[in-house]
Design a protein around this motif. Structure first.
Motif, PDB file in Angstrom:
ATOM      1  N   LYS A 196       1.135   4.172  -3.004  1.00  0.00           N
ATOM      2  CA  LYS A 196       0.888   5.604  -2.767  1.00  0.00           C
ATOM      3  C   LYS A 196       2.054   6.460  -3.236  1.00  0.00           C
ATOM      4  O   LYS A 196       1.887   7.588  -3.646  1.00  0.00           O
ATOM      5  CB  LYS A 196       0.641   5.854  -1.278  1.00  0.00           C
ATOM      6  CG  LYS A 196      -0.746   5.445  -0.855  1.00  0.00           C
ATOM      7  CD  LYS A 196      -0.958   5.705   0.609  1.00  0.00           C
ATOM      8  CE  LYS A 196      -2.199   4.972   1.086  1.00  0.00           C
ATOM      9  NZ  LYS A 196      -2.202   4.693   2.495  1.00  0.00           N
ATOM     10  N   HIS A 197       3.268   5.923  -3.146  1.00  0.00           N
ATOM     11  CA  HIS A 197       4.450   6.729  -3.460  1.00  0.00           C
ATOM     12  C   HIS A 197       4.957   6.559  -4.895  1.00  0.00           C
ATOM     13  O   HIS A 197       5.752   7.373  -5.353  1.00  0.00           O
ATOM     14  CB  HIS A 197       5.581   6.438  -2.465  1.00  0.00           C
ATOM     15  CG  HIS A 197       5.332   7.050  -1.130  1.00  0.00           C
ATOM     16  ND1 HIS A 197       4.511   6.471  -0.187  1.00  0.00           N
ATOM     17  CD2 HIS A 197       5.753   8.235  -0.595  1.00  0.00           C
ATOM     18  CE1 HIS A 197       4.454   7.234   0.866  1.00  0.00           C
ATOM     19  NE2 HIS A 197       5.188   8.329   0.661  1.00  0.00           N
ATOM     20  N   SER A 244       0.835  -1.202   0.000  1.00  0.00           N
ATOM     21  CA  SER A 244       0.000   0.000   0.000  1.00  0.00           C
ATOM     22  C   SER A 244       0.874   1.258   0.000  1.00  0.00           C
ATOM     23  O   SER A 244       0.625   2.194  -0.761  1.00  0.00           O
ATOM     24  CB  SER A 244      -0.941  -0.077   1.198  1.00  0.00           C
ATOM     25  OG  SER A 244      -1.208   1.176   1.704  1.00  0.00           O
TER      26      SER A 244
END
Ligand code: ADP
Length: 441
Positions: A296-297, A292
């Motif tokens: 996101k990055h 996760s």
């Protein structure tokens, strides 16, 4: 932080005092041994002079006289008339003592003489010296006088064995006193440093309370400003119509977001330090958690042209197992996000950042490895301090030096550790080590 400083200060204080006490103990020991030796010499001179004068006066030279004057059993007295041992000497001395007398006779011409200021009479020629055959030490008196035509030689050996024994006992006593004083010194240092640190601890507490209070109080008006600003721009598009107004609105929005992030960080840190941060521990799959964080990055990395890679799980020499950890997944993800944000901020375009999960001896490690600017060894611990920023990052406005302190507090709350090391070939590697769920060990 203060507990560590307290321990260090106590140890430094205790060690310094221990050395001082040791120096004092050694000085006292030296003085005392010198005095004891002086007393021993005085006793020897007294006995030697009594023996010489009694022999010269030829008063009652009997076995009883011998035993009385010789003092300690380890002492020896030999009397010779014209070089022939007297009957008393042959009776009283063992063969070993007689051979010792011969040894001493041979050694006496070269022996270092003691000052013989206490000579009993001008008619008795006396010389005093120390003799040691390696195993035993003696203070020796050789006396010679003439009676009628006969030459009388007397050798008195005063054994230093009891003195040495006393010295050894005294040294053990002093050592014991010093060791016992260490305990007392440690207790004293502990109490003393805790008193010294007390005002600092109180100040720190006040500062933390103030930060918690201020950030909490600032959060609500800021949220009102932000919402108000967005409502204003949504409801009156004409306001943002002109270039100048649009620029002012964007600037206000950016600054408010920055302020919001700072306040959130401050509040989170203040709560964590006061142990008021609420953790919701639950079994969590760290591989999912990292996936996760990676997702996101990944867009931010792509935007900065940095290659971001996720290595989901490496178990050295063990079958792959899902790493289930009893933790607060949101907080751990927050810590990973801080490390990833930093890695992406301090790594130039074209370089790479790797997010890795590995199991090591009942622990689980999350690593964020970058090939960026790196961190010098002297800064590796300091960067985890509040508001600490290395020179190279001072110019970056959105960095306040709080991220790593938050990550550290989160790790500590999980009984884990976080540290920075060098990436082989350049860059930094941050490792978070967490204990695994007991069933997974
Ligand atoms: P900041 O918000 O300033 O990044 P942090 O507490 O996260 O605060 O980091 C403290 C300092 O540690 C940073 O200012 C930066 O100088 C240094 N630092 C953190 N991560 C890295 C990294 N991956 N590479 C190089 N320096 C780093």
């Amino acid at each position: 932080m203060f507990r560590k400083a307290h321990r260090k200060l106590s140890a430094i204080c205790c060690l310094t005092m221990a050395w001082i006490v040791l120096a004092i103990v050694l000085c006292c020991l030296h003085v005392s041994e010198k005095n004891m030796y002086g007393q021993e010499k005085a006793l020897f001179f007294l006995q030697a002079n009594t023996i010489s004068s009694d022999l010269y006066a030829s008063k009652n030279i009997s076995m009883e006289w011998y035993k009385r004057n010789i003092g300690n059993e380890a002492n020896t007295l030999s009397i010779e008339t014209d070089g022939i041992p007297s009957t008393l000497t042959s009776l009283a001395l063992s063969p070993e003592q007689q051979s010792l007398i011969q040894e001493i006779k041979k050694a006496s011409p070269n022996a270092q003489k003691l000052p013989n200021t206490r000579m009993v009479s001008a008619k008795i020629k006396q010389e005093f010296f120390e003799y040691s055959n390696g195993a035993e030490d003696y203070l020796v008196m050789n006396a010679r006088f003439f009676e009628k035509e006969h030459k009388i030689d007397a050798a008195f050996l005063y054994s230093l064995a009891p003195f040495r024994q006393n010295v050894r006992l005294q040294r053990m006593l002093f050592l014991f006193i010093w060791l016992a004083s260490l305990l007392a010194l440690y207790l004293f240092s502990h109490l003393f440093t805790s008193r010294v640190l007390q005002p600092l601890i109180q100040n720190d507490e006040k500062q933390k309370r103030f930060i918690a209070f201020a950030s909490h109080e600032l959060r609500s008006p800021l949220a009102v400003f932000k919402t108000g600003l967005s409502i204003l721009t949504q409801q009156n598009p004409s306001l943002a119509g002109s270039d100048k107004t649009a620029r002012i609105f964007t600037l206000m929005d950016t600054e408010m977001s920055r302020m919001e992030r700072l306040i959130q960080d401050l509040l989170c840190l203040a709560k964590a330090e006061q142990a008021a941060l609420h953790f919701q521990f639950q079994p969590a799959n760290l591989a999912d958690l990292l996936q996760s964080a990676y997702e996101k990055h990944a867009p931010i990395a792509a935007e900065k042209q940095i290659s971001l890679t996720l290595i989901p799980i490496c178990s050295q020499g063990q079958p792959k197992q899902e790493p289930i950890c009893l933790c607060d997944p949101q907080r751990i993800e927050q810590a990973v996000a801080i490390l990833l944000d930093n890695a992406l901020s301090y790594t130039p375009a074209g370089q790479k950042v790797t997010l890795r999960l590995l199991r090591q001896r009942g622990k689980c490690c999350i690593q964020v490895i970058d090939t960026g600017i790196g961190i010098p060894d002297r800064e590796k611990e300091k960067i985890f301090d509040k508001f600490y920023r290395m020179d190279s990052s001072r110019s970056q406005k959105e960095h306040y030096g709080l991220g790593l302190s938050i990550a550290k507090e989160i790790c500590h709350a999980h009984n884990g550790r976080i540290w920075a090391s060098d990436t082989p070939g350049g860059g930094s590697t941050f490792t978070i080590r967490l204990p695994l769920r007991p069933t997974m060990l």
